[in-house]
Design an enzyme around this catalytic site. Structure first.
Site, PDB file in Angstrom:
ATOM      1  CB  SER A  71       9.635   3.976   3.154  1.00  5.14           C
ATOM      2  OG  SER A  71       8.759   2.963   3.608  1.00  5.14           O
ATOM      3  CE  LYS A  72       5.753   9.728  -0.103  1.00  2.00           C
ATOM      4  NZ  LYS A  72       5.943   9.643  -1.537  1.00  2.00           N
ATOM      5  NE  ARG A  73       7.324  -0.614   3.706  1.00  4.31           N
ATOM      6  CZ  ARG A  73       7.858  -1.148   4.797  1.00  4.31           C
ATOM      7  NH1 ARG A  73       7.108  -1.775   5.662  1.00  4.31           N
ATOM      8  NH2 ARG A  73       9.153  -1.067   5.012  1.00  4.31           N
TER       9      ARG A  73
END
Ligand code: GLU
Length: 502
Positions: free
Chosen positions: A256-258
């Protein structure tokens, strides 16, 4: 008579609610490869029934990035096809017809329960320690009662009567899969006749568009039993399912963007090549059964098969992506690489276009450079960069005056006097090379002749590099000086002497 083999038709069905994610690009790639391998068709369908979140800019971007990757579709909103339209928002009449059919056949019903009632139901099930589901309350309303409530303009949704049974199917990657549908409760399939929801619209379209195989991310696995039950209720043919493993970050949680950038456009802007991204994505979950790592789209089409897709999650390894990208950069034709790299310099203003073709202004030093000069720099760095954007930082010293700390000139334990001596020597031998002989071979001959006299060549070559680049790492100083030219090379060496003398 030979049995007619059903045409292979697969689809990518992105919702235009954000940028094209790497995971969606991989799903697109696997569908594309499967279609090409089996002489089938790859369809692009835009699932934009969520009117609030869907945006035409996102649709445009999705198409643009898929195009850039070289993943071509046979039918879609832009190219049309026999089952037009390919945008769900333009297919509302089709869904309406099937919704009416389900209602008529009492396989779906109007549900008038309010949010509060639903909340109460949820709490009730939870208090019993059970998974919450819809109680089925409105399923018992008579047609007359329902019509009356509709006439009174009471808000409703449409629920599908989920049969309370086991759903078993054979996933082409994961094998036999079983779900207990009695745990689902009756699911909402449309907000109203003009707003169908995903599971329903997807089932209708997969049927109408004659989709033979649904290849999609494992995150959709729990939708599959619901879709199968809907297919059965509507009397549609079954489709084959293949759920591909999730892409995981290095901590093994879903990418994910994390974990950093996930949009294909970010990778493009960073200077990854489309062939490298496709190659890299193909190896996320699929493997050729041997240790090969380089695959063109053509080779992938030849080698791809669903059987070689693994069940477990595929970890995104950015070092591998860089390695693969570096490979494609090294193997690019120089003229093509120049075309790809120029925009990076232009964008950050390292060079500006001028009125003259192939001539650029280099504003930091107020000089005009020509494309041959740029081409030579790119050639020198072609084997060093892993992504196109790196060119800007790696080669900045060609385009500006350099700044660096005196300490950087220091080689191992050598004193500053020692270093100054080596640089003085370099100035002397390089000054002797005639302007017309200023080329790599001549410079190398002269420099190595002196450097080889030393016990450690680094004592001369290290300060040479730093004086020219102001950096610890770069292409070799001989190559660099040949590009910079005699005058600049000597000037930079003299500047270094100045630093050392201070
Ligand atoms: N619109 C869904 C998504 O973007 C498609 C899922 C499917 O392939 O059925 O995730």
């Amino acid at each position: 008579m030979a049995k007619k083999v059903k045409e292979i038709r697969v689809r990518l069905a992105p919702s235009p609610t954000g940028a094209l994610h790497l995971g969606t690009a991989r799903t697109a790639l696997f569908n594309y490869l499967f279609a090409k391998k089996n002489k089938g068709k790859f369809i692009l369908r835009i699932e934009d029934t969520d009117f609030e979140r869907s945006k035409s800019e996102y649709e445009k971007e999705i198409l643009q990035e898929l195009n850039w990757l070289g993943i071509e579709w046979d039918e879609g909103p832009d190219v049309g096809g026999p089952f037009e339209p390919y945008r769900q928002s333009e297919r509302i009449e089709i869904y309406k017809k099937y919704l009416e059919k389900l209602i008529e056949e009492k396989k779906a019903y109007y549900c008038f329960c309010s949010q509060e009632e639903l909340e109460e139901m949820k709490n009730y099930y939870q208090s019993l320690g059970k998974a919450p589901k819809y109680s089925g309350k409105c399923a018992n309303l008579s047609e007359k009662e329902a019509k009356k409530l509709i006439a009174e303009r009471k808000p409703y949704v449409i629920r599908f009567k989920v049969p309370e049974k086991k759903v078993v199917f054979n996933d082409l990657i994961r094998g036999k899969i079983e779900f207990d549908a009695s745990l689902f409760g009756d699911i909402v399939i449309a907000k109203n006749f003009l707003q169908p929801l995903y599971n329903f619209a997807a089932v209708v379209d997969d049927y109408e568009m004659k989709i033979s195989h649904v290849i999609r991310g494992e995150d959709h696995l729990s939708n599959t039993p619901k879709q199968i039950l809907l297919q059965k209720a509507l009397g549609f043919d079954e489709v084959q399912y293949a759920h591909i493993p999730l892409i995981l970050g290095s901590d093994r949680s879903k990418l994910s963007k994390r974990h950093g950038a996930t949009a294909v456009s970010s990778f493009r802007k960073d200077g990854y090549l489309p062939e490298a991204i496709c190659n890299f994505l193909s190896l996320l979950g699929w493997n050729p059964g041997d240790d090969r790592e380089i695959f063109s789209l053509k080779l992938l089409i030849k080698e791809f098969s669903l059987e070689k897709i693994q069940k477990s999650g595929a970890v995104f390894n950015s070092a591998r992506l860089d390695w693969i990208n570096g490979f494609y950069i090294r193997n690019k034709k120089l003229s093509d690489l120049v075309e790809l790299i120029l925009p990076y310099w232009l964008n950050v203003g390292v060079i500006h276009e001028t009125d003259f073709k192939n001539k650029y202004l280099c504003p930091a030093i107020n000089e005009i450079v020509d494309d041959n000069y740029l081409k030579t720099i790119i050639q020198t760095y072609q084997t060093r960069i892993k992504k196109l954007s790196e060119i800007v930082f790696e080669t900045d010293f060609f385009f500006k005056e350099i700044e660096y700390e005196k300490d950087l000139l220091k080689w191992k334990e050598n004193s500053f006097e020692e270093i100054k001596k080596q640089i003085d020597n370099l100035i002397k031998i390089l000054s002797e090379i005639k302007e017309r002989d200023w080329n790599r071979e001549e410079i190398e001959k002269a420099v190595l002749k002196e450097a080889n006299k030393l016990t450690d060549r680094g004592a001369m070559l290290w300060p040479f590099r730093v004086a020219l680049t102001g950096k610890k790492g770069s292409a070799g100083p001989v190559e660099i000086s040949s590009i910079l030219g005699k005058q600049k090379t000597i000037e930079r060496l003299e500047k270094a002497v100045g630093k050392l003398g201070a």
